[in-house]
Enzyme design. Structure first.
Site, mmCIF file in Angstrom:
data_model
loop_
_atom_site.group_PDB
_atom_site.id
_atom_site.type_symbol
_atom_site.label_atom_id
_atom_site.label_comp_id
_atom_site.label_asym_id
_atom_site.label_seq_id
_atom_site.Cartn_x
_atom_site.Cartn_y
_atom_site.Cartn_z
ATOM 1 N N TYR A 227 0.824 -1.222 0.000
ATOM 2 C CA TYR A 227 0.000 0.000 0.000
ATOM 3 C C TYR A 227 0.851 1.262 0.000
ATOM 4 O O TYR A 227 0.502 2.275 -0.592
ATOM 5 C CB TYR A 227 -1.033 -0.040 1.138
ATOM 6 C CG TYR A 227 -2.222 -0.864 0.710
ATOM 7 C CD1 TYR A 227 -2.335 -2.196 1.080
ATOM 8 C CD2 TYR A 227 -3.157 -0.351 -0.178
ATOM 9 C CE1 TYR A 227 -3.376 -2.980 0.623
ATOM 10 C CE2 TYR A 227 -4.207 -1.130 -0.656
ATOM 11 C CZ TYR A 227 -4.303 -2.440 -0.260
ATOM 12 O OH TYR A 227 -5.326 -3.212 -0.744
ATOM 13 N N LEU A 237 -8.184 -2.082 4.573
ATOM 14 C CA LEU A 237 -8.652 -3.337 5.189
ATOM 15 C C LEU A 237 -9.980 -3.749 4.554
ATOM 16 O O LEU A 237 -11.059 -3.633 5.145
ATOM 17 C CB LEU A 237 -8.780 -3.148 6.700
ATOM 18 C CG LEU A 237 -7.460 -2.914 7.426
ATOM 19 C CD1 LEU A 237 -7.694 -2.749 8.929
ATOM 20 C CD2 LEU A 237 -6.465 -4.041 7.172
ATOM 21 N N HIS A 238 -9.864 -4.272 3.329
ATOM 22 C CA HIS A 238 -11.048 -4.571 2.519
ATOM 23 C C HIS A 238 -12.012 -5.550 3.220
ATOM 24 O O HIS A 238 -13.157 -5.221 3.479
ATOM 25 C CB HIS A 238 -10.604 -5.172 1.174
ATOM 26 C CG HIS A 238 -9.643 -4.320 0.417
ATOM 27 N ND1 HIS A 238 -9.997 -3.143 -0.231
ATOM 28 C CD2 HIS A 238 -8.308 -4.463 0.199
ATOM 29 C CE1 HIS A 238 -8.933 -2.607 -0.805
ATOM 30 N NE2 HIS A 238 -7.902 -3.385 -0.579
ATOM 31 N N ASP A 239 -11.534 -6.765 3.486
ATOM 32 C CA ASP A 239 -12.414 -7.796 4.046
ATOM 33 C C ASP A 239 -12.845 -7.476 5.477
ATOM 34 O O ASP A 239 -14.026 -7.661 5.817
ATOM 35 C CB ASP A 239 -11.708 -9.159 3.996
ATOM 36 C CG ASP A 239 -11.414 -9.603 2.569
ATOM 37 O OD1 ASP A 239 -10.549 -10.477 2.397
ATOM 38 O OD2 ASP A 239 -12.042 -9.061 1.637
#
Ligand code: RIB
Ligand code: CA
Length: 309
Positions: A227, A237-239
Site C-alpha cells: 500500500y 482493510l477490505h475484508d
C-alpha cells in the site's frame, strides 16, 4: 438474534483479520468457513483458514472449495501482496483439526436448507463457490437471506483500472451471482480503499501485547509495503471492513443500484457496472456502500481483535 453466516474466503491477510473479527463478535454465529482459491492456491487458503480458526480457539467446519475459476485461468498475482503463504509469510501454527469432508458448495446448500431464510454469506474472495452452489442447487437462491460482499467498485479497480480483484478473478461467477436475485450488500473499493488503518493504529494494536492483535500486526507488515508502494496513507482493510458492516451496518451509507458484471471487455473484464444514476431503468439488485465512518470501523476492529484472551 445472532446473524447466521458462512464466510467464503481466500485467506489472505485481510481475510485473516475478518475471520478473527467474526469469531469474536457476539452478533455473529459463524456456521463455517468455505475456502476458494484467490490470493493464493486452494491448498494454502484452506490450511490458512484451519490454522486461523485454531489460533482463535474454535473448531468449526472448514470446507474446501474451488481451486480456480471454471472458464478462465486463475489469477496468481496475490502472493505479491499477501506473501507466498498468503498470510504475510507469518508462520502460523499447524491446525488443531482437519478440514471438513463436505465441499464448499454442498456445505452452503446444507446450511441454507437448515437455516432457510436466515443464512447470510459473507463473501470476501472470488465468487466461484457461490456460483457453483447456485448452479448445482437451482432452488438455493431462494433460501439464502443475503450476501455481504467485499468486491467490485463503482469507481476504479485495483487489479486493472476497471476491475477489483474478487470480481476480476472470476467475472463469470460474479455475473451469475449478481443475476441470481439474492439481496447483495456490496462493500466495494469505493469504501474499502478508505477503510485504512494507519501505522499509529497498528502500533497501538501491537502495544496491547495480546496474541491475536500481534499476529495480525505481523501479517500486516507485508501488506503495508504494497500500500505504501501505491501511495496509500495506510493499509486498506477490505475484508475486515465488509465483516465489520455485518456487525454494524451503520458504519456505511448505501445507495440501491442496478449492478451487472462485464465479462467480455478487453480493458474492462471484471468491472462491476454500477448504475448510480439509474440511467438503465433496471431494477436495483444491490445496496452499494458509498460512504463510511472510518474511525468507528477502526474502533470496532480493535475491540474485536483485542477481545481474545
Ligand atoms: O480487492 C480486495 C480483495 O481481493 C480482498 O478480498 C483481498 O483479500 C483480495 O481477495
Ligand atoms: Ca479476500
Amino acid at each position: 438474534m445472532k446473524r447466521k453466516i458462512i464466510i467464503d474466503c481466500d485467506p489472505g491477510i485481510d481475510d485473516a483479520l475478518a475471520i478473527f473479527m467474526a469469531l469474536a463478535s457476539k452478533k455473529l454465529e459463524v456456521l463455517g468457513i468455505t475456502t476458494v482459491a484467490g490470493n493464493v492456491g486452494i491448498d494454502t487458503v484452506t490450511r490458512n483458514a484451519l490454522s486461523l480458526v485454531s489460533i482463535a480457539g474454535f473448531q468449526i467446519p472448514v470446507c474446501r472449495g474451488a481451486a480456480g475459476p471454471f472458464l478462465i485461468k486463475r489469477e496468481t498475482g496475490g502472493a505479491r501482496i499477501h506473501g507466498e503463504n498468503g498470510v504475510g509469510d507469518v508462520l502460523l501454527p499447524q491446525p488443531s483439526f482437519d478440514e471438513d469432508s463436505r465441499s464448499a458448495a454442498d456445505f452452503i446448500n446444507e446450511m441454507a436448507g437448515k437455516y432457510e431464510g436466515e443464512l447470510e454469506l459473507v463473501v470476501i474472495g472470488p465468487l466461484t463457490n457461490i456460483a457453483a452452489a447456485l448452479g448445482r442447487y437451482p432452488d438455493l437462491s431462494k433460501k439464502i437471506k443475503g450476501l455481504i460482499m467485499m468486491g467490485g467498485a463503482a469507481g476504479f479497480g485495483n487489479v486493472t483500472p476497471a476491475a477489483e480483484f474478487n470480481i476480476y478473478a472470476d467475472p463469470h461467477a460474479a455475473a451469475a451471482v449478481f443475476q441470481a436475485g439474492i439481496p447483495i450488500d456490496m462493500y466495494g473499493l469505493d469504501v474499502t480503499n478508505r477503510a485504512l488503518i494507519t501505522g499509529d493504529e497498528i502500533a497501538a494494536l501491537r502495544a496491547t501485547g495480546k496474541a491475536i492483535p500481534v499476529i495480525c500486526c505481523d501479517m500486516m507488515k507485508t501488506y503495508a509495503d504494497f500500500y505504501e508502494s501505491v501511495g496509500f496513507s495506510g493499509l486498506a482493510l477490505h475484508d475486515p471492513f465488509a465483516l465489520a458492516c455485518a456487525v454494524d451496518e451503520t458504519l456505511v451509507r448505501f445507495k440501491s443500484c442496478h449492478v451487472d458484471i462485464e465479462t467480455q471487455g478487453t480493458l474492462t473484464r471484471g468491472k462491476t457496472v454500477v448504475d448510480i444514476l439509474g440511467v438503465t431503468g433496471k431494477k436495483p439488485n444491490v445496496r452499494v456502500a458509498l460512504e463510511l465512518d472510518r474511525e468507528r470501523f477502526i474502533q470496532l476492529l480493535s475491540n474485536l481483535l483485542c477481545s481474545y484472551e
